[in-house]
Design a protein around this motif. Sequence first.
Motif, mmCIF file in Angstrom:
data_model
loop_
_atom_site.group_PDB
_atom_site.id
_atom_site.type_symbol
_atom_site.label_atom_id
_atom_site.label_comp_id
_atom_site.label_asym_id
_atom_site.label_seq_id
_atom_site.Cartn_x
_atom_site.Cartn_y
_atom_site.Cartn_z
ATOM 1 N N PHE A 213 0.831 -1.207 0.000
ATOM 2 C CA PHE A 213 0.000 0.000 0.000
ATOM 3 C C PHE A 213 0.865 1.257 0.000
ATOM 4 O O PHE A 213 0.606 2.206 -0.761
ATOM 5 C CB PHE A 213 -0.927 -0.002 1.216
ATOM 6 C CG PHE A 213 -1.723 1.264 1.364
ATOM 7 C CD1 PHE A 213 -2.837 1.491 0.572
ATOM 8 C CD2 PHE A 213 -1.342 2.237 2.286
ATOM 9 C CE1 PHE A 213 -3.570 2.661 0.700
ATOM 10 C CE2 PHE A 213 -2.068 3.402 2.423
ATOM 11 C CZ PHE A 213 -3.185 3.621 1.628
ATOM 12 N N LEU A 214 1.888 1.282 0.825
ATOM 13 C CA LEU A 214 2.779 2.442 0.854
ATOM 14 C C LEU A 214 3.538 2.571 -0.469
ATOM 15 O O LEU A 214 3.767 3.687 -0.957
ATOM 16 C CB LEU A 214 3.766 2.311 2.016
ATOM 17 C CG LEU A 214 3.148 2.371 3.420
ATOM 18 C CD1 LEU A 214 4.223 2.140 4.481
ATOM 19 C CD2 LEU A 214 2.443 3.704 3.643
ATOM 20 N N ALA B 272 1.739 1.164 -9.645
ATOM 21 C CA ALA B 272 1.131 1.565 -8.373
ATOM 22 C C ALA B 272 -0.202 0.861 -8.162
ATOM 23 O O ALA B 272 -0.521 0.415 -7.048
ATOM 24 C CB ALA B 272 0.948 3.078 -8.340
ATOM 25 N N LEU C 6 2.161 6.524 -6.946
ATOM 26 C CA LEU C 6 1.213 7.483 -7.504
ATOM 27 C C LEU C 6 1.683 8.924 -7.325
ATOM 28 O O LEU C 6 1.461 9.777 -8.186
ATOM 29 C CB LEU C 6 -0.163 7.295 -6.851
ATOM 30 C CG LEU C 6 -0.912 6.011 -7.215
ATOM 31 C CD1 LEU C 6 -2.170 5.868 -6.368
ATOM 32 C CD2 LEU C 6 -1.273 5.989 -8.697
ATOM 33 N N LEU C 7 2.363 9.195 -6.193
ATOM 34 C CA LEU C 7 2.817 10.564 -5.919
ATOM 35 C C LEU C 7 4.077 10.922 -6.705
ATOM 36 O O LEU C 7 4.234 12.065 -7.152
ATOM 37 C CB LEU C 7 3.083 10.729 -4.416
ATOM 38 C CG LEU C 7 1.855 10.658 -3.501
ATOM 39 C CD1 LEU C 7 2.271 10.737 -2.039
ATOM 40 C CD2 LEU C 7 0.858 11.770 -3.833
ATOM 41 N N LEU D 109 -1.422 -1.671 -5.187
ATOM 42 C CA LEU D 109 -2.659 -1.461 -4.430
ATOM 43 C C LEU D 109 -3.556 -2.688 -4.519
ATOM 44 O O LEU D 109 -4.193 -3.088 -3.526
ATOM 45 C CB LEU D 109 -3.381 -0.222 -4.964
ATOM 46 C CG LEU D 109 -4.668 0.182 -4.237
ATOM 47 C CD1 LEU D 109 -4.396 0.478 -2.767
ATOM 48 C CD2 LEU D 109 -5.304 1.393 -4.918
ATOM 49 N N LEU E 284 1.119 4.143 -2.887
ATOM 50 C CA LEU E 284 0.945 5.566 -2.601
ATOM 51 C C LEU E 284 2.149 6.371 -3.092
ATOM 52 O O LEU E 284 1.998 7.415 -3.743
ATOM 53 C CB LEU E 284 0.750 5.755 -1.098
ATOM 54 C CG LEU E 284 0.337 7.155 -0.624
ATOM 55 C CD1 LEU E 284 -1.000 7.550 -1.208
ATOM 56 C CD2 LEU E 284 0.290 7.199 0.898
#
Length: 664
Positions: free
Chosen positions: A15-16, A117, A22-23, A121, A19
């Motif tokens: 999950f991290l 990503a 995506l960033l 997820l 994240l």
Amino acid sequence: MTTTTLAVLVPLLPFLGALAGLLLGRTAPGFARPLAVLPTLASLALAATVAARQSGGSPVDAATELTPTGSVPIELALHIDGFAALTAVVVTAVATCVQIYSTGYLRDDPRYPSYAALVSLFTSAMLLVVYTGDLMVLLVGWEVMGICSYFLVGHYWETPEARAASLKAFLVTKLGDVPFLIGLFALAADAGSFRITRVLDAVAHGGIDHPTVIALLLLAGVAGKSAQFPLHTWLPDAMAGPTPVSALIHAATMVAAGVYFVARLLPLFEASQAAMTVLAVMAAVTMTGSALAALAQDDIKRVLAYSTIGQLGYMTGALAVADRGAAVFHLLSHGAFKALLFLAAGVIIHAAGTNSLAAMSRMSHLRDRVPDAYWTTTVALLALAAIPPFSGFFSKEAVLGVAEHVVTGHTEHAPAAAGWIVLLAGLLTALLTAAYATRLWLLAFRGSGTEAPDHGRQPLTMTTVLWVLAVPSLAFGGFAFRVLPDWFDGHDLTPALTTSVLGTGVALVGGIVTYATWRHTTTLAARVPIGAVAAHPEGDGGQVEAEAIASHEPVYGDVAYAADPSDPGRLLLGRMHRHAAVGFHLDAVYSALFVRPVRAGASLVRFLDREVVDTYVRGAGTLPRWLGAAVRRAQTGNLQTYVSALLAGTVVLAVAAVLVATGA
């Protein structure tokens, strides 16, 4: 670290990674590949550590209340037993292979960072489903996977096929999720908790008032998520997405979630014989129908998609005869060889230089051009066909064996009718599975289609992953049936003599007959020139064969598709071929029953809105508009006119007053 802390990190790390991907994907694309691979790889190491510590012993339980919700609280809970521990290892292993493979497969794709990503997820959501001990938290992972599948299947959104497939996958699975959500709430209301352990305790003590209704509602969601009849139609169309996504969905996430959910709550389903019988019928129709459809497909990925549907049918069949050990055993085994099959198909497609060229009728000389894919696909297809000593033999035999135990009365946890249904359908599907596996191997690697241009050797990251997955496809079953009972409630998974002989026998028959048919059609294709007119009487089984020989592009009704003159599927299926090729027209049935009525209703509403409501609204505004126009004409701006009108009005009022007074 404690086992609980390690278990929390298993879904948290992907999950991290998602994240961060995506960033940073657009601002720092160089970090996309490390952020895709390293968190998932670390999650695999942690999942293996958790499994080693759990070792099939007492479940790891931990919980903290997330939010007070009155009488039924929602908790962040872990419940890791042997099933969960091993399933998490398979999920992370396949996800790691997919991420590594994708670095080569999508190396020139500008949208790779968002793709990677979303895969992370997706993995995190599946791990949440596997490890959680609370049904509402499970629902979160369940729905996040649905969203991820929508975006990943539609990755190539420029093509109408990908857009339609992503929308169809989302809507069909949501169709099952609505009753699934109702069933979860009803179950929690009866049990007084969303905690899985408390729900099972309530089931054991007869605390569930309506087990049949709840079980059937939950089965609707399982049918949608795990692509079981009648909500399986989205999965073949989902092949429009990138091939690594197909491997992830089919081998470790999404479709495995429904099977795993039923395995977790199997005592609830056992409390209703009606639900178990429905589950058995659903499994039987799914596995036999999908196997027939697979035998008629020309696209290699659609063959594998229907194969997945059928193998999931084996898993739900094992659950229908009340043995979650056999179901999860086949889930683990299937995860290895199905991931291998899809990733090998990706190598074949990559060699052709396109995402969409997967038609087996156009494949030629692939054995020499993609030797890694050839050998590993051979291993995976033997596992799929359940030929000993490959892993699929042991896991599929476990399913047939428990069905035989129900039939012979060795267990009373499932109705005898369910045992007969699963056993007979399983043997028939074993025959058909070997047939379409043999057909795929012959057409893909020994076909005589048009040779595509050679685009060079595939990246090492792609071919290495194939050999890594080939190891469990070959060797997993040989020791797993001895070790897994200690992890799976102690249920014996040793192959039984009767079903081993029957299952292997029908598989060999299916493979041999398909090979003989292929040799026959190849010989005829060599003798009959392309374009020759076939003169077979209507209804003759040779008509299909002659049409396949006479033309590369035969048309059956409203369905046109490419054909290999040596395709044995046409002769084996006969007249059924044209129906099996389009999934027995189930999409057309849904269109007639649901899509057209909804569109007709929408057209009626649009007509009423435009012709009735809008007409009323326009009419209601017409009178004020006319009055406004009359008043506007009176406003001339001429002072003399205004004074004249005022005097005239005064005179009128005076006359009226005199008349009223005189009358009085």
